[in-house]
Scaffold this motif. Structure first.
Motif, mmCIF file in Angstrom:
data_model
loop_
_atom_site.group_PDB
_atom_site.id
_atom_site.type_symbol
_atom_site.label_atom_id
_atom_site.label_comp_id
_atom_site.label_asym_id
_atom_site.label_seq_id
_atom_site.Cartn_x
_atom_site.Cartn_y
_atom_site.Cartn_z
ATOM 1 N N PRO A 290 0.818 -1.210 0.000
ATOM 2 C CA PRO A 290 0.000 0.000 0.000
ATOM 3 C C PRO A 290 0.858 1.269 0.000
ATOM 4 N N VAL A 291 0.260 2.363 -0.463
ATOM 5 C CA VAL A 291 0.926 3.661 -0.469
ATOM 6 C C VAL A 291 0.568 4.392 0.829
ATOM 7 N N LYS A 292 1.565 4.904 1.520
ATOM 8 C CA LYS A 292 1.340 5.641 2.757
ATOM 9 C C LYS A 292 0.698 7.002 2.466
ATOM 10 N N ARG A 296 -2.263 6.746 7.405
ATOM 11 C CA ARG A 296 -3.120 5.731 6.782
ATOM 12 C C ARG A 296 -2.422 5.113 5.578
ATOM 13 N N GLU A 297 -3.113 4.140 4.960
ATOM 14 C CA GLU A 297 -2.574 3.494 3.771
ATOM 15 C C GLU A 297 -3.632 3.436 2.675
ATOM 16 N N LEU A 298 -3.201 3.671 1.447
ATOM 17 C CA LEU A 298 -4.056 3.474 0.284
ATOM 18 C C LEU A 298 -3.857 2.033 -0.187
ATOM 19 N N ASN A 331 1.732 9.532 -4.281
ATOM 20 C CA ASN A 331 0.848 10.443 -3.553
ATOM 21 C C ASN A 331 -0.589 9.949 -3.694
ATOM 22 N N GLY A 332 -1.060 9.218 -2.696
ATOM 23 C CA GLY A 332 -2.395 8.626 -2.777
ATOM 24 C C GLY A 332 -3.482 9.431 -2.116
ATOM 25 N N GLU A 333 -3.193 10.684 -1.753
ATOM 26 C CA GLU A 333 -4.153 11.467 -0.975
ATOM 27 C C GLU A 333 -5.478 11.675 -1.713
ATOM 28 N N ALA A 334 -5.432 12.066 -2.992
ATOM 29 C CA ALA A 334 -6.662 12.363 -3.733
ATOM 30 C C ALA A 334 -7.505 11.106 -3.934
ATOM 31 N N LEU A 335 -6.870 10.010 -4.298
ATOM 32 C CA LEU A 335 -7.609 8.770 -4.528
ATOM 33 C C LEU A 335 -8.216 8.256 -3.232
ATOM 34 N N LEU A 336 -7.489 8.405 -2.137
ATOM 35 C CA LEU A 336 -8.016 7.999 -0.835
ATOM 36 C C LEU A 336 -9.201 8.873 -0.437
ATOM 37 N N SER A 337 -9.129 10.162 -0.730
ATOM 38 C CA SER A 337 -10.236 11.074 -0.420
ATOM 39 C C SER A 337 -11.494 10.697 -1.194
ATOM 40 N N PRO A 347 -13.868 13.612 7.970
ATOM 41 C CA PRO A 347 -12.509 14.122 8.193
ATOM 42 C C PRO A 347 -11.909 13.742 9.541
ATOM 43 N N ASP A 348 -12.767 13.509 10.553
ATOM 44 C CA ASP A 348 -12.239 13.166 11.881
ATOM 45 C C ASP A 348 -11.967 11.675 12.037
ATOM 46 N N GLY A 349 -12.160 10.895 10.953
ATOM 47 C CA GLY A 349 -11.862 9.468 11.004
ATOM 48 C C GLY A 349 -13.035 8.584 11.348
ATOM 49 N N THR A 350 -14.152 9.181 11.735
ATOM 50 C CA THR A 350 -15.358 8.391 11.978
ATOM 51 C C THR A 350 -16.118 8.219 10.660
ATOM 52 N N TYR A 351 -17.103 7.346 10.681
ATOM 53 C CA TYR A 351 -17.896 7.073 9.487
ATOM 54 C C TYR A 351 -19.370 7.374 9.738
ATOM 55 N N ASN A 352 -20.062 7.810 8.689
ATOM 56 C CA ASN A 352 -21.508 7.771 8.776
ATOM 57 C C ASN A 352 -21.940 6.321 8.555
ATOM 58 N N THR A 353 -23.224 6.065 8.470
ATOM 59 C CA THR A 353 -23.672 4.667 8.385
ATOM 60 C C THR A 353 -23.930 4.212 6.950
#
Length: 490
Positions: A290-292, A296-298, A331-337, A347-353
């Motif tokens: 994975p890409v860092k 986190r990791e992509l 640079n995996g930031e955009a794909l991860l987003s 953004p805070d790392g939590t998920y909706n349902t």
């Protein structure tokens, strides 16, 4: 249907209403007073894409108590979360939206994308809700989604992780799970209709929202007002047919993206075939290394999710090219987003349902509980049509689901006796392929087809002035599209 239209909605701009000529349907009847079942107040818990509080004085929120179990109408209740934007002009009534999923938050989506429906807001109160089992309406919870969301369907650990996921859902949300299906949500729609004071339900369903609307029309045909079902889903399809048809749809969308990319000097390959081959190699490499991205990791699974998310709308194709090109360079930031937007990670790392509700609703809507042989068959069939989407689809998770699926309440559709229902299908829709739209229209018996020749999931948000004009004219003036009407690609 897999995935809400939130991604498309966030990319859409406000669309303009126009008019045409044809025989109008009677105007929906709006009562002057609401029943008082919803105490509307300023919304206090909405956030924007950046995670900051969303402040908009036009947005009102409220709660509506409905039976947890409609077999026990006087028993335990759950609160449905609602949102409203009051009509800016001469009010016809309310227009209720379901934006898809299943599992998408209507409260969040209408709050973020209200401008896309501003033309309809001149005559209607725009209303949406979190369906039962979604976010604020007793949302289904299933443990730490960070470990589940990153697993690729091609991973050797995928089935084991899905089994753990189902067990976590039972542990955290066992009480709500038997009651989250589409048949119950359709009864909730009728409670909403009563609560906003309308004699007929005026409704705009997108993606999965077309199934919900079709089931409502089957159960309450005489209460159907002006209905639009865009990006139509055929509720009768099996898990295998759904997986294979969607695999074809996303292959078609990816091929269109690759062709367009190459025509404009593509960073991903010199030919469409090269673009696909290189991306497959890259996704497989990510599973191994994975890409860092910060802490986190992509992974290959998350990268694949980001790619699929971007194929929902032609407007996001340039973003897809840039995101994959950057990820290949480390640079995996955009794909991860992009993957995070799809899976509902905040953004805070939590998920909706979104992802948990989706599985819960799909699994309770169907009695299918596939065997090893069934899952292997689905994987083989999807691989044959789309090398990037080899997976067992819904069959893997539903195999382990802790509650039984229903009979045909969420699949049988026949709205005989209802007012005409406009059904919209897009020829280039990857998630709800076009073939499902005429099938749904025929099943309804009262369906009126409108075909869009272009790309993207959801025709109304495609930017087509022809589609916008046809739908707005119907909802605002009651004028149905001409028989077998077609709008060209934009």
């Amino acid at each position: 249907m897999k995935k809400t239209l939130t991604t498309t909605l966030l990319l859409a701009t406000a669309l303009t209403a126009c008019s045409t000529a044809a025989k109008p349907e009677p105007a929906p009847v709006a009562k002057k007073q609401e029943t008082g079942a919803v105490a509307w107040a300023p919304c206090t818990d909405l956030t924007g894409p950046d995670g900051k509080p969303l402040k908009d004085a036009s947005l009102e929120c409220g709660k509506l108590p409905v039976p947890l179990d409609y077999a026990k109408p006087d028993g335990e209740k759950l609160d449905l979360a609602l949102i409203r934007i009051k009509a800016t002009g001469d009010r016809l009534g309310s227009l209720v939206f379901n934006f898809g999923g299943p599992g998408g938050s209507g409260v969040d989506t209408l709050g973020l994308a209200s401008k896309a429906f501003a033309s309809l807001g001149t005559r209607y109160d725009l209303v949406s809700f979190d369906p039962r089992g979604v976010d604020r309406s007793s949302g289904v919870k299933c443990g730490d989604l960070n470990k589940f969301a990153s697993v690729s369907p091609q991973s050797a650990d995928f089935e084991r992780m899905m089994k753990e996921f189902a067990k976590a859902c039972a542990a955290e949300s066992g009480k709500i799970l038997p009651h989250v299906g589409t048949a119950n949500a359709a009864e909730d729609l009728d409670r909403i209709r009563i609560a906003v004071g309308d004699e007929k339900l005026n409704y705009f369903g997108l993606s999965y929202g077309t199934q919900l609307g079709a089931v409502y029309a089957t159960k309450h045909p005489k209460n159907v007002g002006r209905f639009v079902l865009d990006a139509a889903l055929d509720p009768s399809v099996s898990f295998k047919e759904r997986a294979v048809t969607q695999a074809k749809g996303f292959k078609q969308a990816f091929d269109a993206f690759a062709k367009d990319c190459v025509a404009q000097t593509c960073d991903l390959g010199a030919t469409p075939a090269a673009v696909q081959k290189d991306l497959q190699i890259f996704l497989k490499a990510l599973d191994e290394k994975p890409v860092k991205v910060g802490d986190r990791e992509l992974t290959g699974g998350l990268a694949q999710t980001g790619v699929i998310a971007s194929l929902y709308s032609k407007m996001s194709w340039p973003v897809l090219e840039q995101a994959v090109a950057a990820a290949k360079k480390g640079n995996g930031e955009a794909l991860l987003s992009m993957a995070d937007l799809y899976t509902g990670r905040r953004p805070d790392g939590t998920y909706n349902t979104m992802m948990t509700s989706l599985q819960a609703i799909n699994c309770v809507d169907s009695p299918e509980r596939p065997t090893d042989a069934d899952i292997a068959d689905v994987k083989k069939a999807t691989l044959a049509v789309n090398p990037m989407m080899e997976n067992g689809g819904l069959s893997v998770i539903c195999r382990y689901w802790p509650v039984h699926g229903t009979n045909d309440d969420a699949k049988r559709v026949d709205a005989t006796g209802s007012a005409p229902i406009v059904v919209v299908g897009g020829k280039g829709d990857p998630a709800t392929p076009y073939e499902w739209a005429p099938r749904l229209a025929a099943s309804l018996k009262t369906g009126v087809m409108l075909t869009y020749e272009g790309e993207g999931h959801g025709a109304y948000l495609s930017g087509s002035s022809c589609v916008t004009r046809a739908i707005d004219t119907y909802l605002l003036n009651g004028t149905l599209p001409q028989k077998n009407a077609t709008c060209p690609a934009t």
